[in-house]
Structure formats: C-alpha cells, structure tokens
Design an enzyme around this catalytic site. Structure first.
Site, PDB file in Angstrom:
ATOM      1  N   ASN A  32     110.024  -5.518  18.324  1.00 58.65           N
ATOM      2  CA  ASN A  32     111.365  -4.853  19.480  1.00 58.65           C
ATOM      3  C   ASN A  32     111.967  -5.264  20.819  1.00 58.65           C
ATOM      4  O   ASN A  32     112.487  -4.599  21.440  1.00 58.65           O
ATOM      5  CB  ASN A  32     111.023  -2.830  19.681  1.00 58.65           C
ATOM      6  CG  ASN A  32     109.733  -2.617  20.391  1.00 58.65           C
ATOM      7  OD1 ASN A  32     109.127  -3.872  20.852  1.00 58.65           O
ATOM      8  ND2 ASN A  32     109.680  -1.756  20.460  1.00 58.65           N
ATOM      9  N   TYR A 144      95.997   1.675  26.817  1.00 60.23           N
ATOM     10  CA  TYR A 144      95.581   0.533  25.801  1.00 60.23           C
ATOM     11  C   TYR A 144      93.737   0.568  25.228  1.00 60.23           C
ATOM     12  O   TYR A 144      94.419   0.466  24.092  1.00 60.23           O
ATOM     13  CB  TYR A 144      95.689  -1.003  26.659  1.00 60.23           C
ATOM     14  CG  TYR A 144      95.588  -2.211  26.327  1.00 60.23           C
ATOM     15  CD1 TYR A 144      96.559  -3.063  25.731  1.00 60.23           C
ATOM     16  CD2 TYR A 144      94.566  -2.514  26.255  1.00 60.23           C
ATOM     17  CE1 TYR A 144      96.391  -3.941  24.850  1.00 60.23           C
ATOM     18  CE2 TYR A 144      94.813  -4.294  26.310  1.00 60.23           C
ATOM     19  CZ  TYR A 144      95.149  -4.193  24.822  1.00 60.23           C
ATOM     20  OH  TYR A 144      95.411  -5.610  24.273  1.00 60.23           O
TER      21      TYR A 144
HETATM   22  P1  NAD Z   1     103.127  -9.517  23.551  1.00 63.66           P
HETATM   23  O1  NAD Z   1     103.146  -8.378  25.152  1.00 63.66           O
HETATM   24  O2  NAD Z   1     103.823 -11.341  24.513  1.00 63.66           O
HETATM   25  O3  NAD Z   1     103.511  -9.820  22.818  1.00 63.66           O
HETATM   26  C1  NAD Z   1     103.364  -8.521  21.912  1.00 63.66           C
HETATM   27  C2  NAD Z   1     104.498  -7.804  20.915  1.00 63.66           C
HETATM   28  O4  NAD Z   1     104.512  -6.883  20.227  1.00 63.66           O
HETATM   29  C3  NAD Z   1     106.097  -8.358  21.773  1.00 63.66           C
HETATM   30  O5  NAD Z   1     106.916  -9.136  21.531  1.00 63.66           O
HETATM   31  C4  NAD Z   1     106.409  -6.831  22.094  1.00 63.66           C
HETATM   32  O6  NAD Z   1     107.803  -7.353  21.934  1.00 63.66           O
HETATM   33  C5  NAD Z   1     105.930  -7.112  20.667  1.00 63.66           C
HETATM   34  N1  NAD Z   1     106.080  -5.088  20.806  1.00 63.66           N
HETATM   35  C6  NAD Z   1     105.666  -4.367  21.179  1.00 63.66           C
HETATM   36  N2  NAD Z   1     105.983  -2.802  20.761  1.00 63.66           N
HETATM   37  C7  NAD Z   1     106.429  -3.110  20.067  1.00 63.66           C
HETATM   38  C8  NAD Z   1     106.798  -1.561  18.751  1.00 63.66           C
HETATM   39  N3  NAD Z   1     106.868  -0.922  19.009  1.00 63.66           N
HETATM   40  N4  NAD Z   1     107.588  -2.531  17.631  1.00 63.66           N
HETATM   41  C9  NAD Z   1     107.181  -3.811  17.617  1.00 63.66           C
HETATM   42  N5  NAD Z   1     107.193  -4.717  18.266  1.00 63.66           N
HETATM   43  C10 NAD Z   1     106.582  -4.374  19.462  1.00 63.66           C
HETATM   44  O7  NAD Z   1     101.534  -9.847  24.055  1.00 63.66           O
HETATM   45  P2  NAD Z   1     100.555 -11.068  23.333  1.00 63.66           P
HETATM   46  O8  NAD Z   1     100.074 -11.039  24.276  1.00 63.66           O
HETATM   47  O9  NAD Z   1     100.892 -11.952  22.465  1.00 63.66           O
HETATM   48  O10 NAD Z   1      99.726 -10.010  22.338  1.00 63.66           O
HETATM   49  C11 NAD Z   1      99.315  -9.804  21.298  1.00 63.66           C
HETATM   50  C12 NAD Z   1      98.461  -8.250  20.641  1.00 63.66           C
HETATM   51  O11 NAD Z   1      96.914  -9.441  20.946  1.00 63.66           O
HETATM   52  C13 NAD Z   1      98.682  -7.482  21.563  1.00 63.66           C
HETATM   53  O12 NAD Z   1      98.439  -6.542  20.588  1.00 63.66           O
HETATM   54  C14 NAD Z   1      97.501  -7.836  22.090  1.00 63.66           C
HETATM   55  O13 NAD Z   1      96.953  -6.275  22.652  1.00 63.66           O
HETATM   56  C15 NAD Z   1      96.217  -8.187  21.603  1.00 63.66           C
HETATM   57  N6  NAD Z   1      95.610  -9.591  22.497  1.00 63.66           N
HETATM   58  C16 NAD Z   1      96.299  -9.991  23.124  1.00 63.66           C
HETATM   59  C17 NAD Z   1      95.395 -10.113  24.028  1.00 63.66           C
HETATM   60  C18 NAD Z   1      95.509 -11.887  25.228  1.00 63.66           C
HETATM   61  O14 NAD Z   1      95.070 -12.417  25.910  1.00 63.66           O
HETATM   62  N7  NAD Z   1      97.176 -12.239  24.548  1.00 63.66           N
HETATM   63  C19 NAD Z   1      94.337 -10.775  24.255  1.00 63.66           C
HETATM   64  C20 NAD Z   1      93.708  -8.844  23.663  1.00 63.66           C
HETATM   65  C21 NAD Z   1      94.439  -8.512  22.626  1.00 63.66           C
END
Ligand code: NAD
Ligand code: UDP
Length: 312
Positions: A32, A144
């Site tokens: 989204n 979170y």
């Molecule tokens: P990011 O914010 O770049 O990506 C998250 C994506 O989810 C975004 O594109 C956002 O628009 C989408 N999103 C959020 N809510 C939504 C909804 N209700 N419906 C549809 N799409 C939705 O973050 P990221 O770093 O790419 O993280 C991705 C996943 O990995 C997350 O679940 C995060 O918790 C997990 N994570 C990431 C890290 C890291 O270091 N990058 C560490 C631990 C966990």
C-alpha cells in the site's frame, strides 16, 4: 512457483522480488506504499511480475493458484513505527491474520518477516532463538515489538492448529540500496550525513551495539528458510557486532569525509546490545552471510550517491 510478497515495494521486499524473478518464479507484489515506493520496483520488466496496490489489513482474495506467501508488510524503521503506531499494530496483527488466511485457502507455505525486536532490550548477548526477550509492551517501540510477537504467536497457532506449513524469520538490522535516505535508521542517516559533510548524529553515548547484514545475504536467507522444512523461528542476520560509535567511524573512514560526531538523546528503550546467534541458520539452512561490512557499505554509498534501482 508463484509467490505473493507483501511489502514488496519496500526495501527488503523489492530485493526479494528481484531474487525470486531471477530464479524464474512468478511474483505478485502487494503493497500500500505507506513506507515503500513504486520506484523500488519500477526497474522490473518481467512478465512474471504483477503489482497490486492493497492494504493487507483488509482481506485479499485470489482466484489463481498461490504456492508461497512471504509476509513482509510492516513499517520497519523506528521513526516510521513511532509515526504510524496504529498501522504498525494493525499490519502485524490483522495483516498477518489475513495473509495466513490467504495462505491457508491456497494450501500455500507462509513466511513471516519477524524481527530481532522480539528480543526487546536483550539481557542475553548474542541472542539465540530460545531467548524469550525483554520487551516493554507499553513503550513507544511496543507497537512494533508486540505486533511482531503477536505475528509469531498467530503463525505458530496456524501451524499447530491447522497444520499449516509456516516459517518465521527473525531479521536483524539489514542495510543496502533502496533504503529511504530519510527513514531515520542509522545506516542511511550516517551515510547521507557523511556524504553531505554534516556531523553524524550518534544517539546516547554510542556504546550500544548492532550487527549489520547486507541485503543480498538477507534475502538469500529468507529464500532458503522458505524452502526448508523448519517451522520454528530462525535468526537471519550478520553476527559482526560493533558499537554505534565504531560504526560512525567506519562510515566516515570509507567515505573519507571530515564529518565529526555529535551526541543526541538516546530514544526510549533503545536496545543496548544486539547480535544474532546464527547457529540455527547455519545448521538448518546452511546459511551464513558472505558480504563483508566494507563491501556492503561501499555498494550502499554508491546507491545514495546516485540511485541505481536494479541491483541484480
Ligand atoms: P520498508 O518500510 O522498506 O518495507 C515495508 C513495506 O511494507 C513497505 O513497502 C510498506 O509500504 C509496506 N506496508 C506496510 N504496511 C502495509 C499494509 N498494511 N499493507 C500493504 N503493505 C504495507 O521496511 P523493510 O526494511 O523493507 O522491512 C520489511 C520487513 O522486514 C518488515 O516486516 C520489517 O519488520 C522486517 N524487518 C526488517 C529489518 C531491517 O533491518 N530492514 C529488520 C527486522 C525486520
Ligand atoms: N542511531 C544513532 N544515530 C542515528 C540513527 C540511529 O545513533 O542517526 C542509533 C540508534 O539509537 C540505535 C542504532 O543506531 O541504537 C540503530 O538504530 P536504527 O534506527 O538503525 O535501528 P534499531 O536497531 O534501533 O531498530
């Protein structure tokens, strides 16, 4: 195979889209764009790729076959989930519930992108998957941490009660191209501050530790986990631990900037240590990171100097 990637237009999700397409699979990217960006996937030209704008806190139905659901949708940067507390709780709870329902309907395998934040401010270092954590449920990070802990609980309930094939990846700090320059996380902050010759903002006294994993290693770990037969949580991250102050020095050294460090307030409940114990990932997945910090940072710095979208 045909896979859905929720959060596929985000940082990690877009790299996972690239990896699955490279391996010849069909990908439906569901997002989204609340914290992601269409720019992260605009380089993809494959006819095996579909983008669907949808908020996964609302149910999603597909007529077609689906084999795998990678559920990555969620704000991930502290400043994002501080600004979006209700959406973060909803996507971790309702979003995970809806995507488990979708996977169940299609007899698809489901992977939850969980986080090292389930360990909170850990009293054990490094953190093995057997550690239950030290989370403040009512602090600002609680939205979170608890959403992800609920996500793990409901994923295990679907596994145990419905016999569903599920996976839980506990992702530790990951960095690389396509992070948002302004997402507030330490890697884009320090790189962009150093590139502009500004002071690096170290929160607290900089003695807190983190361990940084390059994105290509991370998505390789997620893919291996999905393909494994292991349903308990698996830490995916790089065990190379350093203090935030040391990390600032590394970034300044690589960029060759004359930036200095300024100290700012430490955010509430900021974990004092973080380092994954990756014994399980090594044993079960035959996985460990291969990209060194300097190599990964140089690639990331190149991206922030001149954004390159397709990196595979
Ligand atoms: P990011 O914010 O770049 O990506 C998250 C994506 O989810 C975004 O594109 C956002 O628009 C989408 N999103 C959020 N809510 C939504 C909804 N209700 N419906 C549809 N799409 C939705 O973050 P990221 O770093 O790419 O993280 C991705 C996943 O990995 C997350 O679940 C995060 O918790 C997990 N994570 C990431 C890290 C890291 O270091 N990058 C560490 C631990 C966990
Ligand atoms: N941090 C910092 N300066 C910044 C951004 C972050 O010192 O400009 C610190 C932050 O307080 C934390 C660590 O760097 O201790 C990692 O923060 P990040 O937001 O990247 O992710 P976290 O690991 O806290 O989820």
């Amino acid at each position: 195979m045909k896979a859905i990637i929720t959060g596929g237009a985000g940082f990690l999700g877009s790299h996972l889209c690239d990896l699955l397409l490279l391996k010849g699979h069909e990908v439906i990217c569901v997002d989204n764009l609340i914290t992601g960006s269409a720019q992260n996937i605009e380089h993809i030209e494959s006819d095996r790729f579909t983008y669907l704008e949808h908020d996964v806190t609302k149910p999603l139905y597909f007529g077609d076959r689906i084999d795998y659901v990678f559920h990555l949708a969620s704000p991930a940067s502290p400043i994002d989930y501080f600004a979006l507390p209700i959406q973060t709780l909803k996507v971790g709870a309702l979003g995970t519930y809806n995507m488990l329902g979708l996977a169940k309907e299609h007899a698809a395998r489901f992977l939850l992108a969980s986080t090292s934040e389930v360990y909170g401010d850990p009293l054990v270092n490094p953190q093995p998957e057997t550690y239950w954590g030290n989370v403040n449920p009512i602090g600002p990070r609680g939205v979170y941490d608890e959403a992800k802990r609920y996500g793990e609980a409901i994923t295990m309930a679907y596994h145990r009660y419905h016999g569903m094939d599920t996976r839980i990846a506990r992702i530790f700090n990951t960095y690389g191209p396509r992070m948002r320059a302004g997402d507030g996380r330490v890697v884009p902050n320090f790189i962009n501050q150093a590139l502009r010759g500004e002071d690096l903002t170290v929160y607290g006294d900089g003695s807190q530790t983190r361990s940084f994993c390059y994105v290509s290693d991370l998505v390789d770990g997620l893919f291996r986990l999905m393909m494994s037969d292991f349903s308990d949580p698996v830490n995916i991250g790089n065990p190379g631990e350093m203090t935030v102050l040391e990390f600032a020095e590394v970034v300044v050294g690589i960029i060759g900037s004359d930036s200095r460090v300024v100290f700012e307030d430490l955010p509430v409940d900021d974990p004092k240590v973080r380092r994954p114990d990756i014994s399980r990932a090594k044993d079960v997945l035959g996985w460990e990171p291969v990209v060194g910090l300097e190599e990964g940072l140089k690639e990331t710095i190149r991206y922030f100097e001149k954004p390159i979208r397709g990196s595979y």
